[in-house]
Motif scaffolding. Structure first.
Motif, PDB file in Angstrom:
ATOM      1  N   PHE A 224       1.083  -0.804   0.169  1.00  0.00           N
ATOM      2  CA  PHE A 224       0.004   0.223   0.224  1.00  0.00           C
ATOM      3  C   PHE A 224       0.882   1.516   0.064  1.00  0.00           C
ATOM      4  N   ASP A 225       0.231   2.361  -0.235  1.00  0.00           N
ATOM      5  CA  ASP A 225       1.232   3.560  -0.015  1.00  0.00           C
ATOM      6  C   ASP A 225       1.962   4.011   1.023  1.00  0.00           C
ATOM      7  N   ARG A 226       2.966   4.490   1.362  1.00  0.00           N
ATOM      8  CA  ARG A 226       3.581   4.380   2.492  1.00  0.00           C
ATOM      9  C   ARG A 226       3.214   5.616   2.796  1.00  0.00           C
ATOM     10  N   THR A 227       2.572   6.319   2.141  1.00  0.00           N
ATOM     11  CA  THR A 227       2.204   7.710   2.925  1.00  0.00           C
ATOM     12  C   THR A 227       1.080   7.989   4.406  1.00  0.00           C
ATOM     13  N   PRO A 228       1.695   8.756   5.318  1.00  0.00           N
ATOM     14  CA  PRO A 228       0.783   9.188   6.268  1.00  0.00           C
ATOM     15  C   PRO A 228      -0.483   8.745   6.496  1.00  0.00           C
ATOM     16  N   ALA A 229      -1.055   9.059   5.095  1.00  0.00           N
ATOM     17  CA  ALA A 229      -2.575   8.794   4.938  1.00  0.00           C
ATOM     18  C   ALA A 229      -2.821   7.050   4.296  1.00  0.00           C
ATOM     19  N   GLY A 230      -1.396   6.933   3.617  1.00  0.00           N
ATOM     20  CA  GLY A 230      -1.578   5.083   3.466  1.00  0.00           C
ATOM     21  C   GLY A 230      -1.330   4.233   4.166  1.00  0.00           C
ATOM     22  N   ILE A 231      -1.237   4.622   5.439  1.00  0.00           N
ATOM     23  CA  ILE A 231      -0.396   3.931   6.477  1.00  0.00           C
ATOM     24  C   ILE A 231      -1.657   4.047   7.850  1.00  0.00           C
ATOM     25  N   LYS A 232      -2.343   4.934   7.890  1.00  0.00           N
ATOM     26  CA  LYS A 232      -3.525   4.913   8.495  1.00  0.00           C
ATOM     27  C   LYS A 232      -5.105   4.038   8.052  1.00  0.00           C
ATOM     28  N   GLN A 233      -4.613   4.412   6.767  1.00  0.00           N
ATOM     29  CA  GLN A 233      -5.928   3.653   6.399  1.00  0.00           C
ATOM     30  C   GLN A 233      -5.389   2.166   6.088  1.00  0.00           C
ATOM     31  N   ALA A 234      -4.288   1.794   6.519  1.00  0.00           N
ATOM     32  CA  ALA A 234      -4.028   0.025   6.156  1.00  0.00           C
ATOM     33  C   ALA A 234      -4.491  -0.063   7.903  1.00  0.00           C
ATOM     34  N   LEU A 235      -4.221   0.743   8.681  1.00  0.00           N
ATOM     35  CA  LEU A 235      -4.324   0.324  10.573  1.00  0.00           C
ATOM     36  C   LEU A 235      -5.538   0.335  10.161  1.00  0.00           C
ATOM     37  N   LYS A 236      -6.652   1.004   9.617  1.00  0.00           N
ATOM     38  CA  LYS A 236      -8.420   1.185   9.599  1.00  0.00           C
ATOM     39  C   LYS A 236      -8.835  -0.231   9.064  1.00  0.00           C
ATOM     40  N   TYR A 237      -8.630  -0.523   8.204  1.00  0.00           N
ATOM     41  CA  TYR A 237      -9.109  -1.911   7.095  1.00  0.00           C
ATOM     42  C   TYR A 237      -8.332  -3.152   8.776  1.00  0.00           C
ATOM     43  N   ASN A 238      -6.603  -3.720   8.576  1.00  0.00           N
ATOM     44  CA  ASN A 238      -6.954  -4.408   9.242  1.00  0.00           C
ATOM     45  C   ASN A 238      -7.160  -4.711  11.262  1.00  0.00           C
ATOM     46  N   PHE A 239      -7.889  -3.737  11.496  1.00  0.00           N
ATOM     47  CA  PHE A 239      -8.341  -3.698  12.851  1.00  0.00           C
ATOM     48  C   PHE A 239     -10.165  -4.364  12.247  1.00  0.00           C
ATOM     49  N   ILE A 240     -10.348  -2.946  11.049  1.00  0.00           N
ATOM     50  CA  ILE A 240     -11.369  -3.470  10.739  1.00  0.00           C
ATOM     51  C   ILE A 240     -11.616  -5.784  10.951  1.00  0.00           C
ATOM     52  N   ASP A 241     -10.837  -6.380  10.139  1.00  0.00           N
ATOM     53  CA  ASP A 241      -9.965  -7.856   9.726  1.00  0.00           C
ATOM     54  C   ASP A 241      -9.740  -8.372  10.653  1.00  0.00           C
ATOM     55  N   SER A 242      -9.300  -7.484  11.945  1.00  0.00           N
ATOM     56  CA  SER A 242      -9.268  -8.657  13.344  1.00  0.00           C
ATOM     57  C   SER A 242     -10.287  -8.831  14.112  1.00  0.00           C
ATOM     58  N   THR A 243     -11.197  -7.439  14.356  1.00  0.00           N
ATOM     59  CA  THR A 243     -12.721  -7.443  14.777  1.00  0.00           C
ATOM     60  C   THR A 243     -13.638  -8.498  14.201  1.00  0.00           C
ATOM     61  N   ILE A 244     -13.528  -8.726  12.616  1.00  0.00           N
ATOM     62  CA  ILE A 244     -14.275  -9.864  12.528  1.00  0.00           C
ATOM     63  C   ILE A 244     -13.927 -10.894  13.017  1.00  0.00           C
ATOM     64  N   ALA A 245     -12.475 -11.554  12.535  1.00  0.00           N
ATOM     65  CA  ALA A 245     -11.604 -12.840  11.933  1.00  0.00           C
ATOM     66  C   ALA A 245     -12.036 -13.260  13.957  1.00  0.00           C
ATOM     67  N   LEU A 246     -11.807 -12.491  14.993  1.00  0.00           N
ATOM     68  CA  LEU A 246     -11.339 -12.946  16.587  1.00  0.00           C
ATOM     69  C   LEU A 246     -12.525 -12.833  17.255  1.00  0.00           C
ATOM     70  N   ASN A 247     -13.854 -12.455  16.821  1.00  0.00           N
ATOM     71  CA  ASN A 247     -15.241 -12.333  16.657  1.00  0.00           C
ATOM     72  C   ASN A 247     -15.723 -13.899  16.509  1.00  0.00           C
ATOM     73  N   LEU A 248     -15.301 -14.096  15.215  1.00  0.00           N
ATOM     74  CA  LEU A 248     -15.433 -15.548  14.676  1.00  0.00           C
ATOM     75  C   LEU A 248     -14.466 -16.443  15.493  1.00  0.00           C
ATOM     76  N   ALA A 249     -13.605 -16.001  15.972  1.00  0.00           N
ATOM     77  CA  ALA A 249     -13.294 -17.375  17.010  1.00  0.00           C
ATOM     78  C   ALA A 249     -13.805 -17.182  18.437  1.00  0.00           C
ATOM     79  N   PHE A 250     -14.203 -15.993  19.164  1.00  0.00           N
ATOM     80  CA  PHE A 250     -15.045 -16.412  19.652  1.00  0.00           C
ATOM     81  C   PHE A 250     -16.355 -17.121  20.315  1.00  0.00           C
ATOM     82  N   PHE A 251     -16.338 -16.849  19.235  1.00  0.00           N
ATOM     83  CA  PHE A 251     -17.978 -17.206  18.295  1.00  0.00           C
ATOM     84  C   PHE A 251     -17.363 -19.210  19.112  1.00  0.00           C
ATOM     85  N   VAL A 252     -17.127 -19.600  18.229  1.00  0.00           N
ATOM     86  CA  VAL A 252     -16.561 -21.337  17.953  1.00  0.00           C
ATOM     87  C   VAL A 252     -15.976 -21.611  19.349  1.00  0.00           C
ATOM     88  N   ASN A 253     -14.980 -20.397  20.644  1.00  0.00           N
ATOM     89  CA  ASN A 253     -14.450 -21.338  21.626  1.00  0.00           C
ATOM     90  C   ASN A 253     -15.846 -21.248  22.790  1.00  0.00           C
TER      91      ASN A 253
END
Length: 623
Positions: free
Chosen positions: A230-259
């Motif tokens: 992704f673009d290594r600009t401050p805006a690009g890094i900020k966007q990558a952080l945001k989308y990866n947090f969404i990714d983590s939230t969805i995936a880990l809540n699925l894991a919580f459901f299984v456990n």
């Protein structure tokens, strides 16, 4: 410095996605590979034991663990996105060699414990579904290594898709299990209220935390996020952080459901019927059909178990590669590393099963999760330090509030572990026939690890982390050029890799050409980004390599040599011949690291593949 999972580093482009949804979709994936570690067979063992012994009362531990995991995994992703370092690499740049060797050893123990759980779980699933003996099932799991190699050669997106399919299988299996079990919803809600019924529940609770907030996942996530370009600009890094947090939230809540589903299943079937001692996965499988009244319950249970073992073993072996390369800066062939990781898990599993039989697998699974929990402090504390460091994080350091929350989590985990270790050692001392041996071995070892933990906590507070470029500085080269009357070569190419091998290569080249020859320094950038994008790549390693190549040129030019530079991108044995054959060179001089035989298999070799592709003499110089 080598890149984390170099074969897939920055291999997924995200810049050219036109719609917001497609942009988010390009970032989704790494957290799903991480999330399977939160629903591996080790979790099953602790969840079944917790549900059968204490009903719904430990559900709150799962919820708390999931919140801890979400915060810690987001910190891990932040480290990888901002610094382009995984947790192991960041540790190597911060702590001394001695400390890093210990941290590496502890991380390997954690990965071995995790892989042991995955091997046992998958073997149990195969045994339950196909009636194949457990030992043979364990040996079959070796084949996972080849599946992983196949998947990673197809690209990280194909691997992510495979893992997501397995996660969906697990999820659907437990949706039907919940329908069959008919849990009491009021008791499920009451189970979310914190309580610890007994000291035995504390042991299970710590196992659940160890199984949920897994140390190897912190290493893994900080590496996997670097597969996105992704673009290594401050805006690009900020966007990558945001989308990866969404990714983590969805995936880990699925894991919580299984456990939660596994624990609720155990509570609604075994605990409800007074079967408080069901801790073995095999027993849980056997009792499901008579208690739930359907033959599909045990079948779905076994299928989900195989899917969980298969998916988590893929990520466990990747974590092993990341830890070895990060802490030791040692890059061996990926297939060798993965076979080693798998054998480390298989050998103990086979020995234990042969000696004690299949009945101890449940206890072994729970023990593996407690070992994971004990290692957590040595991964979490450095992570918190790194993402709080303003200079290291280039303005993307975590806020004071997040720091406080992270330190509270670390304190809870370390305190629980200290309580567990104290209780266990006290029990051993009371019941042992030879307490002196324990006082001379186990007790000093425990204090040693406590001292290490205190050191890791204190060091970044009292000294700034040193950022070391692992490449060999040109100012450290010992050039031994002595003029002579005649020279045989006029146009000389020299392959450099910024290691100590360059010294011998340069000195030998100057012996051939003297001060009047034309020298071309060739260096090849070998990252996956370089393989994919060639000269258009823009990553951390390329920037450093360009800088060092120019430093070589400046230093040698000041000494009177005529120097040109050539930066190539891709595999050295392919790119160097192209550069040589397009140029008008008399000879290629190349330094080597002197390894042959077995080391060639481990580390790979360039010279043998290169020498047949060039049309000029090749001078190979050992350092």
């Amino acid at each position: 410095m080598t890149k984390s999972l170099e074969e897939v580093h920055q291999s997924v482009a995200t810049q050219h996605k036109k719609t917001g949804f497609r942009k988010i979709l390009a970032f989704l994936g790494p957290a799903y590979l991480v999330s399977v570690g939160y629903m591996d067979p080790g979790n099953w063992a602790t969840d079944i034991a917790g549900g059968s012994q204490f009903g719904y009362s430990l559900l709150w531990v799962l919820l708390m663990s999931n919140l801890m995991a979400l915060l810690l995994q987001s910190l891990s992703a932040r480290l990888g996105i901002v610094t382009q370092r995984d947790l192991a690499q960041a540790s190597r740049e911060t702590y001394s060699k001695f400390i890093n060797y210990i941290l590496y050893f502890l991380a390997e123990i954690a990965i071995a414990a995790c892989d042991l759980a995955e091997v046992l779980g998958m073997a149990i699933g195969i045994n339950l579904l196909f009636d194949i003996p457990l030992i043979e099932g364990v040996l079959i799991t070796v084949l996972d290594t080849f599946l992983l190699l196949f998947l990673i050669n197809k690209g990280i997106r194909k691997m992510e898709a495979f893992i997501i399919v397995l996660v969906v299988i697990i999820g659907f299996s437990f949706i039907f299990e919940m329908i069959f079990a008919e849990p009491e919803l009021n008791k499920v809600i009451y189970g979310l209220v914190p309580s610890i019924p007994s000291s035995a529940a504390l042991y299970i609770a710590i196992g659940i935390i160890g199984a949920t907030v897994m140390p190897h996942n912190l290493y893994l996530h900080s590496s996997l996020v670097q597969t996105r370009k992704f673009d290594r600009t401050p805006a690009g890094i900020k966007q990558a952080l945001k989308y990866n947090f969404i990714d983590s939230t969805i995936a880990l809540n699925l894991a919580f459901f299984v456990n939660a589903a596994i624990l609720i299943l155990a509570a609604a079937t075994f605990y409800k019927n007074g079967m408080f001692e069901v801790a073995e996965i095999q027993d849980a499988h056997k009792f499901l059909e008579p208690l739930l009244g359907t033959k599909w319950a045990p079948v779905l249970f076994a299928v989900a178990l195989i899917a969980a073992g298969q998916s988590s073993t893929v990520t466990g072996t990747l974590a092993g590669q990341i830890v070895m390369e990060g802490y030791l800066n040692l890059r061996i062939q990926p297939w060798v590393r993965r076979i080693i990781t798998r054998l480390i898990a298989i050998v103990p599993a086979v020995i234990v099963i042969l000696i004690y039989g299949e009945s101890v697998t449940g206890k072994l699974l729970i023990l593996s999760q407690v070992i994971l929990s004990l290692q957590l402090g040595f991964a979490i504390i450095p992570l918190i330090h790194f993402v709080s460091d303003k200079s290291k994080m280039k303005g993307f350091h975590i806020s004071r509030t997040t720091q406080v929350a992270a330190w509270i989590i670390a304190t809870i985990i370390v305190s629980l572990n200290a309580k567990l270790v104290y209780d266990e050692i006290s029990s051993w001392l009371e019941n042992s026939n030879h307490p002196t041996v324990l006082w001379l071995t186990v007790v000093p070892l425990a204090f040693g690890f406590l001292a290490l933990l205190l050191y890791i906590i204190a060091k970044p507070f009292i000294a700034k982390a040193k950022s070391n470029i692992e490449n060999h500085s040109p100012h450290h080269l010992k050039l031994q050029y002595t003029p002579k009357e005649s020279y045989s070569k006029k146009n000389i190419a020299i392959s450099v890799d910024f290691s100590k091998a360059d010294e011998a290569a340069l000195n030998n080249a100057f012996e051939l050409g003297g001060i009047d020859a034309q020298y071309t320094l060739i260096h090849i950038v070998e990252t996956v980004g370089a393989l994919m994008y060639g000269g258009n790549v823009d990553d951390h390693e390329t920037t450093i390599d360009e800088k060092l190549l120019l430093e070589y040129k400046d230093m040698l030019s000041q000494k009177g040599f005529k120097i040109e530079t050539e930066l190539g991108f891709g595999k050295p044995n392919t790119v160097i011949p192209k550069i040589i054959n397009l140029g008008n060179f008399d000879v290629l001089v190349m330094g080597t690291h002197g390894h042959t035989g077995l080391k060639d298999i481990l580390f790979g070799t360039t010279v043998d593949k290169l020498r047949h592709k060039i049309s000029i003499p090749l001078l190979i110089v050992k350092k």
